[in-house]
Design a protein around this motif. Structure first.
Motif, PDB file in Angstrom:
ATOM      1  N   ILE A  71      76.747  34.298  34.815  1.00  0.00           N
ATOM      2  CA  ILE A  71      76.009  33.893  33.626  1.00  0.00           C
ATOM      3  C   ILE A  71      76.956  33.572  32.464  1.00  0.00           C
TER       4      ILE A  71
ATOM      5  N   ASP B 108      79.857  41.053  29.620  1.00  0.00           N
ATOM      6  CA  ASP B 108      78.596  41.740  29.884  1.00  0.00           C
ATOM      7  C   ASP B 108      78.601  43.039  29.098  1.00  0.00           C
TER       8      ASP B 108
ATOM      9  N   LEU C 282      66.735  41.707  32.938  1.00  0.00           N
ATOM     10  CA  LEU C 282      66.843  40.831  31.784  1.00  0.00           C
ATOM     11  C   LEU C 282      65.895  39.635  31.905  1.00  0.00           C
TER      12      LEU C 282
ATOM     13  N   MET D  89      65.157  37.573  34.335  1.00  0.00           N
ATOM     14  CA  MET D  89      65.651  36.342  34.952  1.00  0.00           C
ATOM     15  C   MET D  89      64.894  36.005  36.244  1.00  0.00           C
TER      16      MET D  89
ATOM     17  N   ARG E 226      67.353  48.399  28.554  1.00  0.00           N
ATOM     18  CA  ARG E 226      67.070  47.692  27.309  1.00  0.00           C
ATOM     19  C   ARG E 226      65.584  47.369  27.230  1.00  0.00           C
TER      20      ARG E 226
ATOM     21  N   PHE F 252      64.092  45.610  24.560  1.00  0.00           N
ATOM     22  CA  PHE F 252      63.833  44.632  23.504  1.00  0.00           C
ATOM     23  C   PHE F 252      62.548  43.867  23.796  1.00  0.00           C
ATOM     24  N   ASN F 253      61.916  43.410  22.709  1.00  0.00           N
ATOM     25  CA  ASN F 253      60.707  42.607  22.829  1.00  0.00           C
ATOM     26  C   ASN F 253      60.985  41.379  23.708  1.00  0.00           C
TER      27      ASN F 253
ATOM     28  N   ARG G 171      62.286  41.306  26.675  1.00  0.00           N
ATOM     29  CA  ARG G 171      63.475  41.452  27.522  1.00  0.00           C
ATOM     30  C   ARG G 171      63.182  41.108  28.985  1.00  0.00           C
TER      31      ARG G 171
ATOM     32  N   LYS H 282      58.715  37.021  28.290  1.00  0.00           N
ATOM     33  CA  LYS H 282      58.162  36.776  26.954  1.00  0.00           C
ATOM     34  C   LYS H 282      56.822  37.481  26.779  1.00  0.00           C
TER      35      LYS H 282
ATOM     36  N   ASN I  29      68.161  41.362  17.450  1.00  0.00           N
ATOM     37  CA  ASN I  29      68.982  41.451  18.663  1.00  0.00           C
ATOM     38  C   ASN I  29      69.231  40.096  19.312  1.00  0.00           C
TER      39      ASN I  29
ATOM     40  N   ASP J  88      68.485  38.984  22.194  1.00  0.00           N
ATOM     41  CA  ASP J  88      67.348  38.378  22.894  1.00  0.00           C
ATOM     42  C   ASP J  88      66.450  37.619  21.918  1.00  0.00           C
TER      43      ASP J  88
ATOM     44  N   ALA K 155      67.112  35.441  27.143  1.00  0.00           N
ATOM     45  CA  ALA K 155      67.947  35.408  28.355  1.00  0.00           C
ATOM     46  C   ALA K 155      67.608  34.234  29.266  1.00  0.00           C
ATOM     47  N   LYS K 156      66.354  33.787  29.233  1.00  0.00           N
ATOM     48  CA  LYS K 156      65.983  32.727  30.184  1.00  0.00           C
ATOM     49  C   LYS K 156      66.752  31.427  29.935  1.00  0.00           C
TER      50      LYS K 156
ATOM     51  N   LEU L 186      69.978  31.393  29.353  1.00  0.00           N
ATOM     52  CA  LEU L 186      71.390  31.610  29.695  1.00  0.00           C
ATOM     53  C   LEU L 186      71.809  30.845  30.937  1.00  0.00           C
TER      54      LEU L 186
ATOM     55  N   ASP M  26      62.257  33.854  19.845  1.00  0.00           N
ATOM     56  CA  ASP M  26      61.391  35.031  20.019  1.00  0.00           C
ATOM     57  C   ASP M  26      61.367  35.954  18.807  1.00  0.00           C
TER      58      ASP M  26
ATOM     59  N   SER N 140      76.093  40.897  25.259  1.00  0.00           N
ATOM     60  CA  SER N 140      77.389  40.332  24.874  1.00  0.00           C
ATOM     61  C   SER N 140      77.343  38.806  24.788  1.00  0.00           C
TER      62      SER N 140
ATOM     63  N   HIS O  33      76.234  33.057  23.706  1.00  0.00           N
ATOM     64  CA  HIS O  33      75.173  32.066  23.453  1.00  0.00           C
ATOM     65  C   HIS O  33      74.504  32.316  22.098  1.00  0.00           C
TER      66      HIS O  33
END
Lengths: 427, 172
Positions: A35, A121, A372, A374, A391, A393-394, A396, A399, B17, B19, B24-25, B27, B42, B72, B75
């Motif tokens: 990535i 990462d 994440l 994906m 993690r 996060f909103n 994450r 959506k 943050n 995200d 991530a989508k 990336l 977002d 990390s 992007h």
């Protein structure tokens, strides 16, 4: 004056001091995934700098989306694969041999006490479990690491976290680190190394130490770090047996990396875990943490077990204790993603995969996948996941989706109940 | 050296943050330019509109503590860069995000909370000018206010070199 483990590693690897606040270190390991590395590779090629500083010290894996799910991810995988091929990077792991980087690379013995390690990462901090300085970096740092074998750091201070007490039944390293993040908040350790010490850490397996160090970044920490000891030496023995006469000799040598008794710390805290309950996150930040009892009955749609935090064999074993002979609730779906092929294979040998499948879980190949958002378990808008990842996060994991972080045991209990519940009643 | 300053986008919240800055989508994109439409997609924050004119015209971000926490992923820096936002002023940054900014020859400047308050209280249309030599920021809205910032010599060299790769390739 005494030094911390991080200061010792920095002194041992110092290449340059470009300012009084900054150091440039020589690197022992530069790890790459598909990535964050392809853009570095493309940029090096465009600049006419398509070289690597050392093909042995560079390790690469396709792990975030694997096997590739579409043309874009296939292109990312191909860029990394072609690059590893043309630079003769021996330790490159592709479909069939690949797994989540922070589980796979330790398992291969690549991380040793006193090493400096970077990767594009944020969860690279995991490898501090081996007494290494391991930090997540961006693509430009990675690019320079690949080309020159160096990385710059601001001189970090160290936060000493002493963990005492005996873990109650049903409480794990994951609960301990969630509780620590709650105390520190999401930026309480920014620009700091989090040094985990004390009797509980000394008694932990390498797997548990990796879980602990893995989430250092969620408190803003540069790296989590544990002292390398007999547990470390025994884990690494297959890889270091030609370097030492005995495990005892390795343990003695490793002790040079322990912080000196008179080392200076930015701060020191002590956590007693004797009365700790299983911990669960409730919001969109990893420091929003409650005892599981306060979350009783919270609805979920999916359970996800895996990732660099909790996709290792002992995690799968603990979850299987609850799942054995049971079915997950009709209202939820369960996904298990063993973090590496070795873990997957071992889980099969131990009959654990069958327990998960009989319980109604889908078992995926090793990948970062849904952690994440994906692949292999992305959430829809409004859905909630009980997850062993790191993690919340909103969005994450997809959506509009929500994530509750917890231990594998608590996730297994949620799977059976169909909602968040105290796992201790099942054991 | 990149150019710094211009109309500011105020993001009045801590812990924004990576995200939220770039999900991530996206990336899976292999070029920085391809990230451009997805900036802050977002982020839910009051009346903020990631597709609005305000963001489109902004050349700097002013925000609270711990900006860029989480992943990390560089992007999160590139998506600002390709939208012509070369600087962020915050109470504090997550370590990796901050380092990624300077590594790209961009400015991540820290000001105390009360200075951020002052900038936010200048109104909706704030213009930032930066003097990297004198280490001063001027924010002009309903009124003007000037602040000193710290820029260590190494970070200054990265800005002048255009980034860490350019710096390191010459030196190491």
């Amino acid at each position: 004056m005494g030094k911390t483990i991080a200061q010792k590693i920095f002194k041992d690897h110092l290449r340059d001091t470009p300012s009084s606040d900054n150091v440039v270190l020589d690197l022992d390991v530069v790890m790459c995934h598909e990535i964050t590395t392809p853009i570095a590779i493309n940029d090096l090629v465009a600049r006419g700098l398509d070289r690597v500083f050392d093909p042995v010290k560079i390790k690469a894996v396709i792990d975030h989306v694997t096997p590739s799910k579409d043309s874009k991810t296939a292109t990312q995988a191909k860029i990394l694969r072609d690059w590893a091929g043309r630079h003769k990077i021996k330790d490159f792991f592709d479909v069939g041999d690949n797994g989540v980087c922070h589980a796979l690379f330790p398992e291969k013995g690549f991380i040793r006490p006193g090493y400096t390690v970077i990767m594009g990462d944020s969860h690279t901090c995991t490898h501090g479990a081996f007494g290494a300085f391991a930090a997540g970096v961006g693509t430009t740092d990675l690019e320079v690491g690949i080309l020159k074998g160096v990385c710059s750091f601001r001189m970090p201070e160290t936060l000493k976290i002493t963990i005492t007490g005996i873990l109650p039944a049903g409480v794990y390293a994951k609960d301990v680190i969630l509780y620590i993040i709650k105390q520190l908040t999401v930026n309480g350790a920014t620009d700091k190394v989090m040094e985990f010490v004390g009797p509980l850490v000394a008694a932990m397996s390498m797997e548990s130490r990796m879980t602990l160090c893995n989430m250092a970044i969620e408190a803003g920490g540069t790296c989590g770090i544990c002292y390398p000891d007999r547990v470390t030496a025994e884990y690494l023995w297959p890889f270091i047996q030609h370097d030492y006469d005995s495990i005892d000799a390795a343990v003695v040598d490793f002790s040079k990396w322990h912080s000196d008794p008179d080392a200076t710390y930015a701060d020191e805290i002590t956590i007693d875990v004797s009365n700790l309950a299983p911990q669960v996150t409730f919001g969109f930040k990893p420091d929003q943490v409650k005892d599981v009892m306060e979350m009783e009955g919270s609805p979920i749609d999916q359970i996800y077990m895996g990732s660099c935090t909790n996709g290792r064999i002992e995690d799968i074993r603990e979850a299987a204790r609850i799942l054995k002979g049971k079915r997950i609730a009709d209202t939820v779906r369960g996904i298990l993603s063993p973090a590496t092929p070795k873990i997957y294979s071992q889980a099969m040998d131990e009959g654990l995969i069958k327990i998960f499948m009989d319980a109604g879980f889908c078992v995926t190949n090793p990948t970062c996948g849904a952690c994440l958002g994906m692949s292999t378990g992305v959430l829809a808008e409004g859905e909630v996941c009980a997850s062993t990842t790191n993690r919340n996060f909103n969005g994450r994991m997809g959506k509009g989706g929500m994530v509750h972080l917890m231990s594998p045991l608590t996730a297994a209990a949620a799977a059976v109940a169909g909602y968040i519940t105290d796992p201790r009643k099942y054991i | 050296m990149k150019t710094f300053g211009g109309p500011a986008l105020i993001l009045d919240r801590s812990d924004i943050n990576t995200d939220e800055i770039i999900p991530a989508k996206y990336l899976t994109e292999n070029s920085k330019e391809a990230l451009k439409p997805y900036i802050l997609e977002d982020l839910k924050l009051g009346s903020f509109d990631p597709k609005g004119e305000k963001l489109k015209n902004s050349r700097a971000i002013v925000t609270r503590a711990n900006f860029g926490c989480g992943s990390s992923r560089e992007h999160a820096v590139w998506v600002l860069e390709v939208n012509d936002i070369n600087m962020v002023i915050a109470e504090s940054f997550a370590r990796i995000f901050r380092q990624n900014m300077f590594n790209c020859g961009m400015l991540a400047l820290e000001l105390p909370a009360q200075d951020i308050d002052t900038i936010i209280n200048l109104g909706n249309d704030v213009e930032i000018t930066v003097d990297t030599e004198q280490a001063k920021i001027t924010a002009t809205g309903d009124k003007a206010a000037t602040f000193s910032f710290a820029l260590n010599p190494f970070d200054r060299e990265l800005i002048l070199a255009g980034g860490w790769l350019e710096y390191a390739d010459k030196k190491y």
